[in-house]
Design an enzyme around this catalytic site. Structure first.
Site: not given
Ligand code: PAF
Length: 278
Positions: A37, A61, A185
């Site tokens: 990130h 999601q 990850s």
């Molecule tokens: O990759 C992620 O962390 C998530 O899928 C995202 C793009 C922030 C959407 O919630």
């Protein structure tokens, strides 16, 4: 760094940032930030844009069998990292802000969303596409940065932006890896020490198979051997496939822009990785 938790606060902060910087880049995240990130935020900052990073663990999601409550959360640690990277605004909406009670719209993506993660996690890309589209609108971003680690997600977002003519650019950022090759990850923290020691093999097998396929020879044999090798070593491969990079359709042999994509379970952790071929 400013912290916005409501839409009016975000709008005011973004207006000031746009006035100061001219354009705004968004880095969407679900928090539990790591060096992957930080690379997204650092690259966004390097463009000279005003940078907004969103932290929102998106319930839409997660599937019914996926534990939303187990998703790691560390707001204080995340905010410290964002400040250090030079992020200008941290956007931390709550669920009611993202999905108000009268909400009636979601984004269903076919094409690149249909196979692989889309098949393994029904509804996942509807959640990703919906939340990202809302984030683009909330921030009115000129660009958004996504990691190549989630290759299929990046292609799904590119498809949505192209199909809906959304006025922003999508920037893919190379996967950040541990020194032994394991892709970073937030799920890696759930690996046992023995699984952590084995986990980099996924990338090694991807690299070896990509080298074998680079000159366009038939893919079926090398792909079957790669899956068998991973199984022998203790992985449970979900898929290990050669695909066309943007559309994610399977290829019988590599041709640019081909990509090897893989998902494999190691104990309770599902690892994802991918690599360019040729
Ligand atoms: O990759 C992620 O962390 C998530 O899928 C995202 C793009 C922030 C959407 O919630």
């Amino acid at each position: 760094m400013q912290i916005a938790r409501t839409l009016p606060d975000l709008r005011a902060a973004c207006a000031a940032l746009r006035a100061a910087r001219g354009h705004i880049a968004l880095v969407p995240t679900m928090g539990a930030l790591h060096a992957g990130h930080r690379a997204l935020v650092t690259q966004a900052v390097a463009t000279g844009a005003g940078v907004v990073t969103s932290i929102f663990v998106n319930p839409m999601q997660f599937g019914p069998n996926e534990d939303l409550s187990r998703y790691p959360r560390d707001e204080a640690g995340d905010l410290a990292q964002l400040t250090e990277c030079g992020c200008h605004i941290a956007w931390l909406p709550d669920v009611a802000t993202m999905y108000p009670p009268d909400d009636a719209t979601s984004i269903e993506v076919a094409g690149p969303a249909e196979r692989w993660e889309g098949a393994a996690r029904p509804g996942h890309f509807r959640g990703v596409a919906t939340v990202c589209t809302r984030l683009f609108g909330q921030v009115r971003a000129d660009a958004a940065f996504f990691g190549e680690k989630d290759w299929q997600q990046l292609q799904v977002i590119r498809r949505v932006v192209a199909d809906l003519l959304l006025p922003l650019g999508i920037v893919g950022v190379e996967t950040v890896r541990e020194p032994d090759g394991l892709a970073l990850s937030s799920r890696n923290r759930f690996l046992t020490p023995a699984e952590r020691a084995l986990a980099p093999r996924l990338y090694t097998v991807l690299r070896e198979t990509a080298a074998e396929l680079a000159h366009g020879s038939p893919a079926a044999g090398p792909l079957a051997r790669a899956r068998a090798a991973l199984e022998r070593e203790g992985f449970q491969p979900d898929y290990f496939e050669l695909v066309d990079g943007p559309s994610l359709t399977p290829l019988p042999a590599a041709r640019p822009p081909a990509r090897l994509i893989a998902a494999a379970k190691l104990g309770a952790v599902r690892l994802l990785d991918n690599i360019a071929v040729g």
